[in-house]
Design a protein around this motif. Structure first.
Motif, PDB file in Angstrom:
ATOM      1  N   SER A 167       0.847  -1.191   0.000  1.00  0.00           N
ATOM      2  CA  SER A 167       0.000   0.000   0.000  1.00  0.00           C
ATOM      3  C   SER A 167       0.886   1.246   0.000  1.00  0.00           C
ATOM      4  O   SER A 167       2.093   1.178   0.282  1.00  0.00           O
ATOM      5  N   SER A 168       0.283   2.388  -0.286  1.00  0.00           N
ATOM      6  CA  SER A 168       1.014   3.658  -0.239  1.00  0.00           C
ATOM      7  C   SER A 168       1.580   3.895   1.150  1.00  0.00           C
ATOM      8  O   SER A 168       2.715   4.361   1.297  1.00  0.00           O
ATOM      9  N   ASP A 227       6.037   3.973   5.030  1.00  0.00           N
ATOM     10  CA  ASP A 227       6.599   3.435   6.278  1.00  0.00           C
ATOM     11  C   ASP A 227       7.965   2.797   6.041  1.00  0.00           C
ATOM     12  O   ASP A 227       8.884   2.966   6.838  1.00  0.00           O
ATOM     13  N   ASN A 228       8.107   2.047   4.943  1.00  0.00           N
ATOM     14  CA  ASN A 228       9.378   1.379   4.643  1.00  0.00           C
ATOM     15  C   ASN A 228      10.487   2.391   4.358  1.00  0.00           C
ATOM     16  O   ASN A 228      11.622   2.238   4.825  1.00  0.00           O
ATOM     17  N   ALA A 265      -0.075   3.519 -10.487  1.00  0.00           N
ATOM     18  CA  ALA A 265      -0.506   4.925 -10.475  1.00  0.00           C
ATOM     19  C   ALA A 265      -1.260   5.225  -9.189  1.00  0.00           C
ATOM     20  O   ALA A 265      -1.078   6.288  -8.586  1.00  0.00           O
ATOM     21  N   ASP A 266      -2.107   4.302  -8.768  1.00  0.00           N
ATOM     22  CA  ASP A 266      -2.840   4.491  -7.512  1.00  0.00           C
ATOM     23  C   ASP A 266      -1.872   4.542  -6.331  1.00  0.00           C
ATOM     24  O   ASP A 266      -2.025   5.367  -5.426  1.00  0.00           O
ATOM     25  N   LEU A 267      -0.878   3.667  -6.338  1.00  0.00           N
ATOM     26  CA  LEU A 267       0.126   3.643  -5.270  1.00  0.00           C
ATOM     27  C   LEU A 267       0.888   4.971  -5.234  1.00  0.00           C
ATOM     28  O   LEU A 267       1.064   5.564  -4.173  1.00  0.00           O
ATOM     29  N   GLU A 323       0.184  11.866  -1.664  1.00  0.00           N
ATOM     30  CA  GLU A 323      -0.700  12.475  -0.658  1.00  0.00           C
ATOM     31  C   GLU A 323      -0.102  12.351   0.743  1.00  0.00           C
ATOM     32  O   GLU A 323      -0.149  13.284   1.530  1.00  0.00           O
ATOM     33  N   ILE A 324       0.463  11.206   1.039  1.00  0.00           N
ATOM     34  CA  ILE A 324       1.102  10.992   2.346  1.00  0.00           C
ATOM     35  C   ILE A 324       2.266  11.958   2.526  1.00  0.00           C
ATOM     36  O   ILE A 324       2.431  12.562   3.591  1.00  0.00           O
ATOM     37  N   LEU A 325       3.078  12.135   1.487  1.00  0.00           N
ATOM     38  CA  LEU A 325       4.247  13.018   1.578  1.00  0.00           C
ATOM     39  C   LEU A 325       3.859  14.481   1.815  1.00  0.00           C
ATOM     40  O   LEU A 325       4.643  15.238   2.390  1.00  0.00           O
TER      41      LEU A 325
END
Length: 167
Positions: free
Chosen positions: A10-11, A16-17, A60-62, A68-70
């Motif tokens: 997932s994104s 997280d990684n 693309a979704d990932l 968005e997270i960044l």
């Protein structure tokens, strides 16, 4: 002895990684740098077949979720270069990627190298050091993988600076 397939990521797991890698490097007193270049499909979606766009849709979704997270939680040492490279692609006279292959043309690789150098050491890049070589015929992987004949003309580039030669 077959390796199990990688589970879908997932994104958030991707973020997280990378955050974990950054923290490990910091704990070891090391500088961390993680660069994520844009994919051919994200720069030239209109040049991709419907099959290639379908295959890239989960990626693309990932990428969209990761971006968005960044926005809310930047990762130390992560260099999101896709906007810079994507903008440059719009005005490029030579496509940045090979036509029948997902890899960079020399011009795309050089642009990516310039973007990375600028991220680490602004004012170090010297565009005048980039020199064109004689064009060569390259057999793109897209042709090779399908067993089709075909070549693509590319213009190799070298970077020449006093005391440094990269080709």
């Amino acid at each position: 002895d077959e390796m199990p397939p990688n589970p879908p990521q997932s994104s958030q797991e991707l973020a997280d990684n990378i955050t974990l890698m950054s923290a490990i490097a910091a704990a070891a007193g090391r500088e961390f740098a993680y660069v994520m270049p844009p994919t051919k499909a994200s720069i030239y979606p209109e040049k991709m077949s419907w099959q290639a766009r379908e295959i890239d849709s989960c990626g693309a979704d990932l990428r969209a979720g990761f971006r968005e997270i960044l926005k809310t939680k930047p990762i130390p040492g992560f260099y999101p270069l896709w906007d810079t490279v994507s903008e440059a692609a719009k005005g490029a006279t030579t496509p940045l990627y090979l036509i029948a292959d997902p890899h960079w043309r020399p011009q795309g690789a050089t642009l990516m190298a310039e973007t990375m150098v600028d991220a680490f050491a602004p004012d170090l890049w010297d565009q005048s050091a980039i020199q064109q070589q004689e064009p060569v015929e390259l057999v793109p992987g897209g042709y090779t993988n399908l067993g089709l004949p075909g070549t693509e003309t590319v213009v190799p580039l070298t970077a020449a600076r006093p005391g440094v030669k990269i080709s």
